[in-house]
Design an enzyme around this catalytic site. Structure first.
Site, short mmCIF file in Angstrom:
data_model
loop_
_atom_site.label_atom_id
_atom_site.label_comp_id
_atom_site.label_asym_id
_atom_site.label_seq_id
_atom_site.Cartn_x
_atom_site.Cartn_y
_atom_site.Cartn_z
N LYS A 83 2.90 -12.63 19.38
CA LYS A 83 2.84 -13.43 20.66
C LYS A 83 3.74 -14.66 20.71
CE LYS A 83 0.02 -15.88 23.89
NZ LYS A 83 -0.97 -16.94 23.45
N TYR A 143 -14.35 1.83 9.70
CA TYR A 143 -12.92 2.07 10.14
C TYR A 143 -12.38 2.61 11.42
CZ TYR A 143 -8.42 4.19 8.86
OH TYR A 143 -6.84 4.35 8.90
N GLY A 203 0.78 -1.22 -0.17
CA GLY A 203 0.03 0.00 0.12
C GLY A 203 0.72 1.37 0.15
N PHE A 204 0.20 2.35 0.06
CA PHE A 204 0.90 3.77 0.15
C PHE A 204 1.87 3.85 1.39
CE2 PHE A 204 -0.05 8.10 2.02
CZ PHE A 204 1.11 8.68 1.33
N TYR A 239 -3.13 -7.45 24.56
CA TYR A 239 -2.19 -8.42 24.35
C TYR A 239 -0.89 -7.85 24.95
CZ TYR A 239 -3.76 -12.22 21.41
OH TYR A 239 -4.50 -13.05 20.82
N GLY A 241 -1.36 -12.47 17.55
CA GLY A 241 -1.23 -13.82 17.77
C GLY A 241 0.05 -14.00 17.32
#
Ligand code: UDP
Length: 314
Positions: free
Chosen positions: A106, A146, A11-12, A160, A103
């Site tokens: 981790k 978003y 992406g940008f 987390y 995940g």
């Protein structure tokens, strides 16, 4: 050698990030579903030692063989027009994609950096926006897919960190511009620039008095890498505090392209924030970072990149 995974790597922002990490000696895996990303953004990196591209949608279980020292989660549609067209994908990559990549962090004991956004502040009632402002977001509006996905992503990232001890970083990115934005992705700069270079009417939404603060991409990437290498686990705003109205921004682009386009007014999209400017005190004091590229210089570089590409459009 440190090894980093960049989601949204085609992406940008992701492609600029891959380049910057390679330049700092990282090995880089760019992962991208190519839903809104484009391999042309990274084709100059393919084949370079230490760089690898994997086409993959990170809302599914992510498997990466070998060690990983850093994961930077940048995959997401990023234009309000894309949120309208891809609402479920936007929600999924911000929620499920953040969960999967956390995940992975981790499991690999990797440092994790979440690309969050000034959109967590919604249509802000505090101005300029400091990191301790909780925001004013309409959860069920067109931008909610978003905004709420990124708010969830921040909550998940902190969970987390607190529960599993993952070393996490959260950057709240304000409006950014530069080469490799999709020509007609619906955001202000690509729209205005494409329209101005084609001599079409430049479409300002509403009366153009709403404000934004535009940061050149190289400044933003420098701030992100400093944050990655810092010890700060709470969110940090990165953006340019020079605020202007959208009307001023449109006229600046018309002037700098030497275009004869007229500025015309179109209805303001629902929930369009009225004002936005980052308070970057935290980035200044903690990271010793502030933007260096003036709008005129950033626009020149961006126009240079857009001009031949716009000429190729049908
Ligand atoms: N905008 C505009 N004309 C366009 C595209 C956008 O006037 O063709 C306005 C939009 O309504 C908003 C501002 O420019 O007020 C910035 O929009 P953008 O989509 O770039 O990002 P946002 O900051 O709203 O997420």
């Amino acid at each position: 050698m440190a090894r980093a995974l960049v989601t949204g790597g085609a992406g940008f922002l992701g492609s600029h990030l891959c380049e910057a990490l390679l330049a700092r000696g990282y090995e880089v895996i760019a992962m991208d579903s190519l839903l809104t990303g484009d391999v042309r953004n990274i084709e100059h990196l393919i084949g370079r030692p230490g760089f690898q591209f994997v086409k993959y949608d990170v809302t599914n279980h992510v498997h990466v063989p070998g060690k990983l020292d850093a994961i930077l989660h940048f995959a997401s549609p990023a234009s309000p027009v894309d949120y309208l067209e891809l609402p479920i994908q936007t929600l999924k990559v911000g929620s499920l994609g953040t969960h999967k990549t956390l995940g992975l962090a981790k499991e690999k004991k990797a440092r994790y950096l979440l690309a969050s956004t000034s959109e967590v502040y919604g249509d802000p009632l505090v101005h300029p926006q400091t990191e301790d402002y909780w925001g004013n977001v309409n959860p069920i509006g067109p931008r909610g897919v978003y905004d709420e996905a990124k708010r969830f992503a921040e909550a998940m990232t902190m969970a987390y960190h607190r529960t599993h001890g993952v070393e996490t970083r959260i950057v709240r990115i304000f409006n950014t511009y530069g080469p490799r934005m999709r020509l007609r992705d619906g955001r202000a700069l690509p729209m205005f620039l494409t329209q101005a270079l084609r001599g079409e009417d430049v479409t300002v939404y509403g009366d153009g008095t709403q404000t934004r603060s535009f940061c050149y991409v190289s400044d933003l990437i420098e701030g992100i890498i400093r944050l990655l290498e810092s010890n700060e686990t709470l969110p940090v705003n990165i953006g340019n505090p020079t605020e202007m109205t959208i009307e001023e921004f449109a006229r600046e682009i018309v002037k700098r392209t030497g275009s004869r386009s007229k500025v015309v007014y179109r209805p303001l999209p629902k929930d369009d924030p009225k004002q936005r400017r980052p308070d970057i005190t935290k980035a200044r004091t903690l990271l010793g970072w502030e933007p260096k590229v003036a709008l005129g210089d950033g626009l020149e570089k961006t126009i240079e990149w857009f001009r031949p590409r716009v000429a190729e459009l049908a």
